[in-house]
Design a protein around this motif. Structure first.
Motif, PDB file in Angstrom:
ATOM      1  N   ARG A 165       0.849  -1.178   0.000  1.00  6.82           N
ATOM      2  CA  ARG A 165       0.000   0.000   0.000  1.00  6.82           C
ATOM      3  C   ARG A 165       0.893   1.239   0.000  1.00  6.82           C
ATOM      4  N   PRO A 166       0.479   2.326  -0.665  1.00  5.97           N
ATOM      5  CA  PRO A 166       1.308   3.542  -0.663  1.00  5.97           C
ATOM      6  C   PRO A 166       1.596   4.013   0.765  1.00  5.97           C
ATOM      7  N   LEU A 167       2.872   4.240   1.051  1.00  7.64           N
ATOM      8  CA  LEU A 167       3.312   4.714   2.363  1.00  7.64           C
ATOM      9  C   LEU A 167       2.838   3.789   3.482  1.00  7.64           C
ATOM     10  N   GLY A 168       2.776   2.493   3.156  1.00  7.55           N
ATOM     11  CA  GLY A 168       2.300   1.527   4.126  1.00  7.55           C
ATOM     12  C   GLY A 168       3.301   1.252   5.235  1.00  7.55           C
ATOM     13  N   ASP A 169       2.843   0.517   6.226  1.00  6.24           N
ATOM     14  CA  ASP A 169       3.668   0.146   7.375  1.00  6.24           C
ATOM     15  C   ASP A 169       4.431  -1.124   7.018  1.00  6.24           C
ATOM     16  N   ASP A 170       5.500  -0.966   6.250  1.00  6.52           N
ATOM     17  CA  ASP A 170       6.278  -2.115   5.800  1.00  6.52           C
ATOM     18  C   ASP A 170       7.745  -1.715   5.727  1.00  6.52           C
ATOM     19  N   GLU A 171       8.592  -2.709   5.539  1.00  5.10           N
ATOM     20  CA  GLU A 171      10.042  -2.491   5.572  1.00  5.10           C
ATOM     21  C   GLU A 171      10.509  -1.582   4.446  1.00  5.10           C
TER      22      GLU A 171
END
Length: 319
Positions: A94-100
């Protein structure tokens, strides 16, 4: 929505990319700017103090490893090339998601979230092509699940160089920035002719218009593809010299005509309808082109097998 800004070198595409990104951010819309130009000037154009992050182009292997996820068709990051399309099991973002990936590679400039491909370093000189760095942007966009009201703005390389890869097919709309000169519209003709083959929508944004003759010239040369134009801007010149105010309200001082042009751009973007099937079809097509041209021979593998015929692009099951 994914938006590319292209144009002849010096046309003002980086300036327009930054102005449009700031315009979106000022409204509270979620926006991510990506500097995909070999000359990395977007952070400076966005204004304000930069919060840097790791460049995409020097961490391609790690990005591949993250995006391949549990896709059984991609056994290792070494088997993945810049055009490898997503399939079942791939890691979609997802855009600007909470991921590495976003945690490592998104900084900020002028209050706008920013990714950069990075500059050439000493080890690249004379041996590497800039498209090896842009491959990270192509992979990112191919694995991105962005929706309406979310904006990814990419400042592309100058001229028609973007056609050296399939990256030019990764966008919902491409804004071509053109000065009112013969050289200014020459890149438009190249883009128009190539893009027509793939159903890519191009809209021309006139820039540095100083008089009615300039506008008439653009209309004669570009016709109905001319969407809007910006007039010569003392505010932009002051910003480039470091004399303009920064901060979320800085665009209030931009000339009214130019602020209106940014509104026209957003309205045009918001009127687009995402065609997931087209995006994925082009991703597969350019992957197979690269497979035949060089990738199979270089890797010693059948990379056409990476195409998952049962993958549903953009479907809710992939979110």
């Amino acid at each position: 929505m994914r938006i590319a800004f292209v144009g002849k070198g010096g046309s003002g595409k980086t300036t327009l990319s930054a102005l449009f990104s700031r315009h979106l951010a000022r409204s509270g819309a979620p926006v991510l700017a990506i500097d995909g130009d070999i000359n990395q000037h977007l952070a400076e154009a966005l204004g304000g103090e930069e919060e840097s992050a790791l460049p995409l182009g020097t961490h391609v292997s790690g990005i591949k490893n993250l995006l391949r996820g549990d896709n059984p068709r991609i056994p290792s990051p070494e088997a993945m090339i810049k055009t490898t399309p997503p399939g079942r099991g791939s890691r979609l973002l997802r855009p600007l998601g909470d991921d590495e990936l976003h945690a490592r590679h998104v900084g900020r400039a002028g209050g706008v979230p920013l990714m950069v491909t990075g500059e050439f370093d000493e080890s690249d000189l004379g041996v590497a092509c800039y498209h090896s760095k842009l491959g990270a942007v192509e992979l990112y966009l191919s694995h991105l699940l962005d929706g309406p009201g979310e904006y990814v703005v990419v400042d592309m390389t100058a001229g028609a160089d973007a056609f050296a890869s399939g990256l030019f097919t990764r966008f919902d709309i491409t804004f071509l920035v053109a000065e009112p000169t013969r050289k200014g519209v020459s890149v438009y003709r190249q883009y128009r002719d190539h893009a027509e083959q793939f159903g890519i929508r191009i809209a021309v944004v006139g820039n540095k218009v100083t008089c009615e003759d300039d506008l008439l010239f653009l209309k004669e040369q570009v016709g109905d593809d001319l969407l809007t134009h910006l007039v010569h801007s003392p505010w932009v010149r002051a910003a480039e010299q470091g004399r303009a105010a920064s901060g979320p309200d800085a665009l209030d001082s931009l000339e009214p005509h130019n602020r209106h042009a940014l509104t026209v751009l957003r309205g045009t973007v918001d009127s687009q309808v995402r065609d997931w099937d087209r995006l994925h079809r082009h991703a597969v097509e350019f992957h197979l082109r690269n497979v035949r041209a060089w990738a199979d021979a270089r890797t010693g593998e059948d990379l056409a097998a990476q195409v998952d015929p049962d993958y549903v692009p953009g479907g809710p099951a992939n979110a």
